[in-house]
Design a protein around this motif. Structure first.
Motif, short mmCIF file in Angstrom:
data_model
loop_
_atom_site.label_atom_id
_atom_site.label_comp_id
_atom_site.label_asym_id
_atom_site.label_seq_id
_atom_site.Cartn_x
_atom_site.Cartn_y
_atom_site.Cartn_z
N LYS A 166 -48.13 52.37 44.93
CA LYS A 166 -48.75 51.56 43.87
C LYS A 166 -48.43 52.14 42.50
O LYS A 166 -48.17 51.40 41.54
CB LYS A 166 -50.25 51.50 44.08
CG LYS A 166 -50.67 50.65 45.27
CD LYS A 166 -52.19 50.61 45.39
CE LYS A 166 -52.62 49.74 46.57
NZ LYS A 166 -54.10 49.70 46.71
N ARG A 167 -48.43 53.45 42.42
CA ARG A 167 -48.09 54.10 41.15
C ARG A 167 -46.63 53.82 40.78
O ARG A 167 -46.31 53.57 39.60
CB ARG A 167 -48.32 55.61 41.28
CG ARG A 167 -48.16 56.38 39.99
CD ARG A 167 -48.53 57.83 40.23
NE ARG A 167 -48.30 58.62 39.02
CZ ARG A 167 -48.49 59.94 38.95
NH1 ARG A 167 -48.91 60.62 40.02
NH2 ARG A 167 -48.27 60.59 37.82
N TYR A 168 -45.77 53.82 41.77
CA TYR A 168 -44.36 53.51 41.52
C TYR A 168 -44.21 52.08 41.05
O TYR A 168 -43.46 51.79 40.11
CB TYR A 168 -43.56 53.77 42.80
CG TYR A 168 -42.15 53.22 42.74
CD1 TYR A 168 -41.16 53.89 42.02
CD2 TYR A 168 -41.81 52.03 43.38
CE1 TYR A 168 -39.87 53.39 41.95
CE2 TYR A 168 -40.52 51.52 43.31
CZ TYR A 168 -39.56 52.21 42.59
OH TYR A 168 -38.29 51.70 42.51
N GLU A 169 -44.90 51.16 41.70
CA GLU A 169 -44.83 49.75 41.30
C GLU A 169 -45.35 49.55 39.88
O GLU A 169 -44.80 48.75 39.11
CB GLU A 169 -45.64 48.90 42.28
CG GLU A 169 -45.03 48.82 43.67
CD GLU A 169 -45.90 48.04 44.63
OE1 GLU A 169 -47.01 47.62 44.21
OE2 GLU A 169 -45.50 47.83 45.79
N HIS A 170 -46.37 50.27 39.54
CA HIS A 170 -46.95 50.14 38.20
C HIS A 170 -45.96 50.60 37.12
O HIS A 170 -45.84 49.99 36.05
CB HIS A 170 -48.24 50.95 38.10
CG HIS A 170 -48.85 50.95 36.74
ND1 HIS A 170 -49.48 49.84 36.20
CD2 HIS A 170 -48.91 51.93 35.78
CE1 HIS A 170 -49.90 50.12 34.99
NE2 HIS A 170 -49.58 51.39 34.70
N HIS A 171 -45.23 51.68 37.41
CA HIS A 171 -44.29 52.21 36.43
C HIS A 171 -42.97 51.42 36.40
O HIS A 171 -42.37 51.28 35.33
CB HIS A 171 -43.99 53.69 36.74
CG HIS A 171 -45.11 54.61 36.32
ND1 HIS A 171 -45.26 55.07 35.03
CD2 HIS A 171 -46.15 55.13 37.03
CE1 HIS A 171 -46.33 55.86 34.95
NE2 HIS A 171 -46.89 55.91 36.16
N SER A 172 -42.56 50.93 37.54
CA SER A 172 -41.29 50.19 37.56
C SER A 172 -41.43 48.80 36.97
O SER A 172 -40.52 48.29 36.33
CB SER A 172 -40.77 50.08 39.00
OG SER A 172 -41.70 49.35 39.80
N GLY A 173 -42.58 48.17 37.16
CA GLY A 173 -42.83 46.85 36.60
C GLY A 173 -42.15 45.71 37.33
O GLY A 173 -42.30 44.55 36.96
N GLU A 174 -41.40 45.96 38.36
CA GLU A 174 -40.68 44.91 39.07
C GLU A 174 -41.61 43.94 39.80
O GLU A 174 -41.45 42.72 39.67
CB GLU A 174 -39.68 45.53 40.05
CG GLU A 174 -38.57 46.29 39.36
CD GLU A 174 -37.61 46.90 40.35
OE1 GLU A 174 -37.86 46.73 41.57
OE2 GLU A 174 -36.63 47.53 39.93
N PRO A 175 -42.62 44.41 40.52
CA PRO A 175 -43.46 43.45 41.23
C PRO A 175 -44.22 42.52 40.30
O PRO A 175 -44.34 41.34 40.55
CB PRO A 175 -44.42 44.33 42.03
CG PRO A 175 -43.72 45.63 42.16
CD PRO A 175 -42.94 45.79 40.89
N SER A 176 -44.73 43.05 39.19
CA SER A 176 -45.49 42.20 38.28
C SER A 176 -44.58 41.14 37.65
O SER A 176 -44.98 39.97 37.53
CB SER A 176 -46.12 43.06 37.19
OG SER A 176 -45.13 43.76 36.45
N GLU A 177 -43.36 41.54 37.29
CA GLU A 177 -42.44 40.57 36.72
C GLU A 177 -42.04 39.52 37.75
O GLU A 177 -41.95 38.33 37.43
CB GLU A 177 -41.20 41.29 36.19
CG GLU A 177 -41.47 42.19 34.98
CD GLU A 177 -40.22 42.91 34.53
OE1 GLU A 177 -39.17 42.70 35.18
OE2 GLU A 177 -40.30 43.68 33.55
N ALA A 178 -41.84 39.96 38.98
CA ALA A 178 -41.47 39.01 40.03
C ALA A 178 -42.61 38.02 40.28
O ALA A 178 -42.38 36.82 40.43
CB ALA A 178 -41.12 39.76 41.32
N LYS A 179 -43.84 38.53 40.31
CA LYS A 179 -44.98 37.64 40.53
C LYS A 179 -45.12 36.67 39.37
O LYS A 179 -45.44 35.49 39.57
CB LYS A 179 -46.25 38.47 40.68
CG LYS A 179 -46.31 39.27 41.98
CD LYS A 179 -47.59 40.08 42.06
CE LYS A 179 -47.66 40.89 43.33
NZ LYS A 179 -48.89 41.71 43.41
N GLU A 180 -44.89 37.14 38.16
CA GLU A 180 -44.99 36.25 37.01
C GLU A 180 -43.93 35.17 37.05
O GLU A 180 -44.21 33.99 36.75
CB GLU A 180 -44.86 37.08 35.72
CG GLU A 180 -45.08 36.26 34.46
CD GLU A 180 -45.03 37.12 33.21
OE1 GLU A 180 -45.14 36.56 32.12
OE2 GLU A 180 -44.86 38.35 33.35
#
Length: 225
Positions: free
Chosen positions: A68-82
């Protein structure tokens, strides 16, 4: 004396490859633990074997928290969801438009359409009909061409069979004529022998010298003694 440099390439032997995997994995885990303890770093390792078996190592916290920390720093999942959030309504509108067009092409739900829309639908159906007719004519021409080729082949076979039947019939007639000639010769043979025995050496008969000579066409059929 130090160990020589190992060439990095896939190990072909299955047993040696499995042994090397276990040793290298243990060494990798050891190095990860060392850097975690010495440098107070948070380390996460994920390894899948050739057979798909999962091996993981995490320090200071669970693997889930580190991911989760990695996802938060990479930003890829949030951008993909958006992106998916903005793309979904567009896909829904596109699907509804396609469904409506399909109903219009089938002659349904035409009341909401304007004159311009109806003209557009008519043009599209006309173009589709032209393409369908062109494809149908192409298939018909191909079918006719195939039937013509087949007809020519059958005609050629028919002529060949007729020729063979005619030759066989002629051969049969010839054999029949030869057999009839042989039968005629056999039936006249006793009569010719009697004439030969009755006639004199000079061809005169006993009843006053009448000519009893055998015709030439019959003499040819008399067997030589």
């Amino acid at each position: 004396m130090g160990r020589g440099r190992v060439e990095l390439k896939r190990i072909e032997n299955k047993i040696s490859r499995q042994v090397t995997f276990s040793k290298r994995r243990s060494g990798l885990w050891k190095k990860a633990n060392e850097i975690s303890v010495l440098c107070d770093a948070h380390v996460a390792l994920i390894v899948f074997s050739t057979k798909g078996k999962l091996f993981e190592f995490s320090s200071h916290s669970s693997m889930g928290r580190l991911l989760k920390r990695y996802e938060h720093h990479s930003g890829e999942p949030s951008e993909a969801k958006e992106d998916l959030f903005h793309e979904y309504p567009k896909l829904v509108d596109r699907l509804q438009l396609l469904e409506r067009n399909m109903r219009n092409y089938a002659g349904e739900d035409l009341d909401p359409l304007s004159l311009r829309d109806l003209h557009s639908v008519e043009n599209q159906l006309g173009n589709a009909l032209k393409r369908i007719r062109t494809k149908k004519n192409q298939l018909m021409h191909e079918a006719i061409s195939q039937h013509q080729k087949k007809e020519k082949s059958l005609l050629h076979q028919n002529l060949t069979l007729k020729k063979e039947m005619k030759e066989r019939q002629q051969a049969g007639d010839s054999r029949e004529q030869e057999q009839q000639a042989q039968n005629i010769s056999s039936s006249k043979l006793p009569y010719l022998r009697n004439l030969t025995m009755v006639g004199g050496s000079d061809g005169a008969a006993e009843d006053g010298g009448s000519d009893c000579r055998i015709p030439a066409w019959l003499v040819d059929h008399v067997p030589r003694r």
